[in-house]
Design a protein around this motif. Structure first.
Motif, mmCIF file in Angstrom:
data_model
loop_
_atom_site.group_PDB
_atom_site.id
_atom_site.type_symbol
_atom_site.label_atom_id
_atom_site.label_comp_id
_atom_site.label_asym_id
_atom_site.label_seq_id
_atom_site.Cartn_x
_atom_site.Cartn_y
_atom_site.Cartn_z
ATOM 1 N N ARG A 7 28.566 -55.653 5.002
ATOM 2 C CA ARG A 7 28.625 -54.205 4.827
ATOM 3 C C ARG A 7 29.526 -53.635 5.916
ATOM 4 N NH1 ARG A 7 25.172 -52.316 1.140
ATOM 5 N NH2 ARG A 7 23.518 -53.726 0.415
ATOM 6 N N VAL A 8 30.478 -52.831 5.488
ATOM 7 C CA VAL A 8 31.464 -52.291 6.411
ATOM 8 C C VAL A 8 31.462 -50.770 6.321
ATOM 9 C CG1 VAL A 8 33.894 -52.292 7.103
ATOM 10 C CG2 VAL A 8 32.902 -54.339 6.045
ATOM 11 N N LEU A 9 31.488 -50.132 7.464
ATOM 12 C CA LEU A 9 31.626 -48.681 7.528
ATOM 13 C C LEU A 9 33.045 -48.351 7.981
ATOM 14 C CD1 LEU A 9 30.547 -45.742 7.566
ATOM 15 C CD2 LEU A 9 29.851 -46.150 9.946
ATOM 16 N N VAL A 10 33.766 -47.593 7.183
ATOM 17 C CA VAL A 10 35.088 -47.109 7.546
ATOM 18 C C VAL A 10 34.981 -45.629 7.854
ATOM 19 C CG1 VAL A 10 37.464 -46.731 6.775
ATOM 20 C CG2 VAL A 10 36.269 -48.838 6.131
ATOM 21 N N ILE A 11 35.478 -45.224 9.003
ATOM 22 C CA ILE A 11 35.419 -43.811 9.397
ATOM 23 C C ILE A 11 36.809 -43.215 9.225
ATOM 24 C CG2 ILE A 11 34.683 -42.188 11.169
ATOM 25 C CD1 ILE A 11 33.327 -44.508 12.619
ATOM 26 N N GLY A 12 36.899 -42.232 8.338
ATOM 27 C CA GLY A 12 38.172 -41.569 8.071
ATOM 28 C C GLY A 12 38.703 -41.895 6.692
ATOM 29 N N ALA A 13 39.216 -40.871 5.983
ATOM 30 C CA ALA A 13 39.683 -41.048 4.607
ATOM 31 C C ALA A 13 41.134 -40.644 4.437
ATOM 32 C CB ALA A 13 38.800 -40.244 3.641
ATOM 33 N N GLY A 14 41.919 -40.743 5.538
ATOM 34 C CA GLY A 14 43.359 -40.589 5.403
ATOM 35 C C GLY A 14 43.955 -41.881 4.880
ATOM 36 N N VAL A 15 45.274 -42.005 4.937
ATOM 37 C CA VAL A 15 45.920 -43.170 4.347
ATOM 38 C C VAL A 15 45.502 -44.463 5.047
ATOM 39 C CG1 VAL A 15 48.033 -43.060 5.777
ATOM 40 C CG2 VAL A 15 48.124 -44.028 3.462
ATOM 41 N N SER A 16 45.270 -44.427 6.353
ATOM 42 C CA SER A 16 44.850 -45.642 7.064
ATOM 43 C C SER A 16 43.448 -46.064 6.646
ATOM 44 C CB SER A 16 44.910 -45.415 8.578
ATOM 45 O OG SER A 16 46.221 -45.170 9.008
ATOM 46 N N GLY A 17 42.516 -45.111 6.616
ATOM 47 C CA GLY A 17 41.153 -45.436 6.238
ATOM 48 C C GLY A 17 41.029 -45.886 4.800
ATOM 49 N N LEU A 18 41.690 -45.160 3.898
ATOM 50 C CA LEU A 18 41.593 -45.510 2.482
ATOM 51 C C LEU A 18 42.210 -46.876 2.197
ATOM 52 C CD1 LEU A 18 42.333 -42.281 0.384
ATOM 53 C CD2 LEU A 18 40.282 -43.701 0.310
ATOM 54 N N THR A 19 43.390 -47.141 2.756
ATOM 55 C CA THR A 19 44.053 -48.412 2.484
ATOM 56 C C THR A 19 43.226 -49.582 3.014
ATOM 57 O OG1 THR A 19 46.176 -47.260 2.717
ATOM 58 C CG2 THR A 19 46.239 -49.648 2.631
ATOM 59 N N THR A 20 42.693 -49.433 4.217
ATOM 60 C CA THR A 20 41.854 -50.489 4.775
ATOM 61 C C THR A 20 40.597 -50.682 3.942
ATOM 62 O OG1 THR A 20 42.662 -49.894 6.992
ATOM 63 C CG2 THR A 20 40.707 -51.297 6.870
ATOM 64 N N GLU A 41 42.371 -33.432 1.869
ATOM 65 C CA GLU A 41 42.324 -32.445 2.941
ATOM 66 C C GLU A 41 42.853 -32.997 4.267
ATOM 67 O OE1 GLU A 41 38.168 -30.442 1.237
ATOM 68 O OE2 GLU A 41 38.117 -31.866 2.909
ATOM 69 N N THR A 42 43.163 -34.272 4.302
ATOM 70 C CA THR A 42 43.565 -34.908 5.551
ATOM 71 C C THR A 42 45.036 -34.640 5.871
ATOM 72 O OG1 THR A 42 44.211 -36.968 4.465
ATOM 73 C CG2 THR A 42 41.904 -36.763 5.136
ATOM 74 N N THR A 43 45.417 -35.000 7.091
ATOM 75 C CA THR A 43 46.824 -34.903 7.482
ATOM 76 C C THR A 43 47.703 -35.764 6.582
ATOM 77 O OG1 THR A 43 46.478 -34.280 9.797
ATOM 78 C CG2 THR A 43 48.455 -35.564 9.314
ATOM 79 N N SER A 44 47.174 -36.879 6.092
ATOM 80 C CA SER A 44 47.959 -37.751 5.216
ATOM 81 C C SER A 44 48.441 -37.012 3.974
ATOM 82 C CB SER A 44 47.128 -38.966 4.796
ATOM 83 O OG SER A 44 46.816 -39.781 5.904
ATOM 84 N N ALA A 45 47.631 -36.088 3.479
ATOM 85 C CA ALA A 45 48.004 -35.351 2.270
ATOM 86 C C ALA A 45 49.172 -34.411 2.511
ATOM 87 C CB ALA A 45 46.801 -34.564 1.750
#
Length: 320
Positions: A7-20, A41-45
């Protein structure tokens, strides 16, 4: 990785978080993303976005990340619904361009110097090449769909501390961008404000990027019926409210290059905070019994190195 699905927790849903998160979920991990902002809503958008030469370090790692990302974007450009496409365009400067080219320009198979007649008025040097352009709202939607189809869970939920994250999962991937200042106390990550103006595309098919160290430049990125105009880089700024004077400057600079942009309707003004750091932080930290993989500090290169960084982050997360 052992036979059990971690089980992995990823913090953040910008391009780095989503891709990982996509890579981890598709490897069979049970992945949850916790984020204070949804992907759109992130800076990536807010990014333009284009794959090109990178400025972040360390160079011996970022070049490899950029190379891997370039290959993936070429593949995605052939897949419908990703928001990635290839476009020919120009990168130009009002000052002489250094003769030494970054190593990653070798990937630009049709790269050539501009003829004098191909440069806008006031520009002295430039180059033309076909590069991947990424329509970030569509691309982030694509990554989100892919993540959920792989069984991933995305929650709008603040992570107040690393202790909270470590208490939830023994594997945590930190992709918080400028949020790392607060989450992990990294004062070396600083916000660099970027503002873009999105207008209706009057029929422009090529991209244009001005090379400038002034913090203000002209650029436009075509994404179908929308054109993303830039840009500015304002260090140490946190206010994400669009500045009308900045918008006016962007419109003026772009219209000087493409006169048809003088009267094109403005759709929106968008602002993001690029996470600038002396170097990308992609490493493992062991904290309160958890493996913390940090993947942040990409500055304005987050999209360009996203797949390379995500692959390395995913390997670090599952390397037992």
């Amino acid at each position: 990785m052992n036979g059990r699905s971690p089980r992995v927790l990823v913090i953040g849903a910008g391009v780095s978080g989503l891709t990982t998160a996509v890579l981890l979920a598709e490897r069979g991990c049970h992945v949850r993303i916790r984020t204070t902002e949804y992907p759109g809503e992130t800076t990536s958008a807010v990014a333009g976005a284009i794959w090109g030469p990178i400025s972040s370090g360390p160079r011996e790692r970022t070049v490899a990340w950029a190379r891997r990302s370039h290959g993936r974007f070429l593949e995605l450009a052939n897949e419908p619904g990703t928001g990635v496409h290839l476009a020919l365009g120009t990168v130009a400067s009002r000052e002489p361009i250094a003769a030494t080219r970054p190593e990653e320009t070798r990937l630009m198979t049709d790269l050539r110097a501009c003829e004098p007649g191909e440069l806008p008025h006031g520009f002295t040097a430039g180059a033309r090449a076909t590069l991947p352009l990424i329509d970030m709202p569509r691309y982030l939607d694509y990554l989100t769909r892919r993540f959920r189809e792989a069984g991933g869970e995305l929650l709008r939920s603040q992570v107040p501390s690393l202790s909270d994250a470590a208490g939830e999962s023994r594997i945590v991937v930190n992709c918080t961008g400028v949020g790392a200042r607060e989450l992990v106390g990294d004062a070396g990550v600083l916000p660099v404000l970027g503002q873009h103006v999105v207008v209706e595309n009057p029929g422009i098919a090529e991209y244009f990027v001005e090379l400038s160290e002034s913090g203000r430049w002209a650029s436009y990125m075509p994404h179908g019926d929308r054109l993303v105009l830039g840009g500015v880089a304002v260090p140490y700024a946190w206010d994400r409210v669009p500045d009308r004077e900045v918008t006016a400057g962007i419109l003026r600079r772009c219209a000087e290059i493409r006169p048809e942009l003088r009267d094109t309707p403005v759709r929106e003004e968008i602002v993001g905070l690029r996470p600038r750091s002396e170097s990308v932080r992609l490493k493992v930290e062991h904290y309160e019994g958890a493996r913390i993989v940090h993947n942040y500090g990409h500055g304005g290169d987050g999209v360009a190195v996203s797949w390379g960084c995500a692959h390395e982050a995913a390997e670090l997360a599952t390397d037992e």
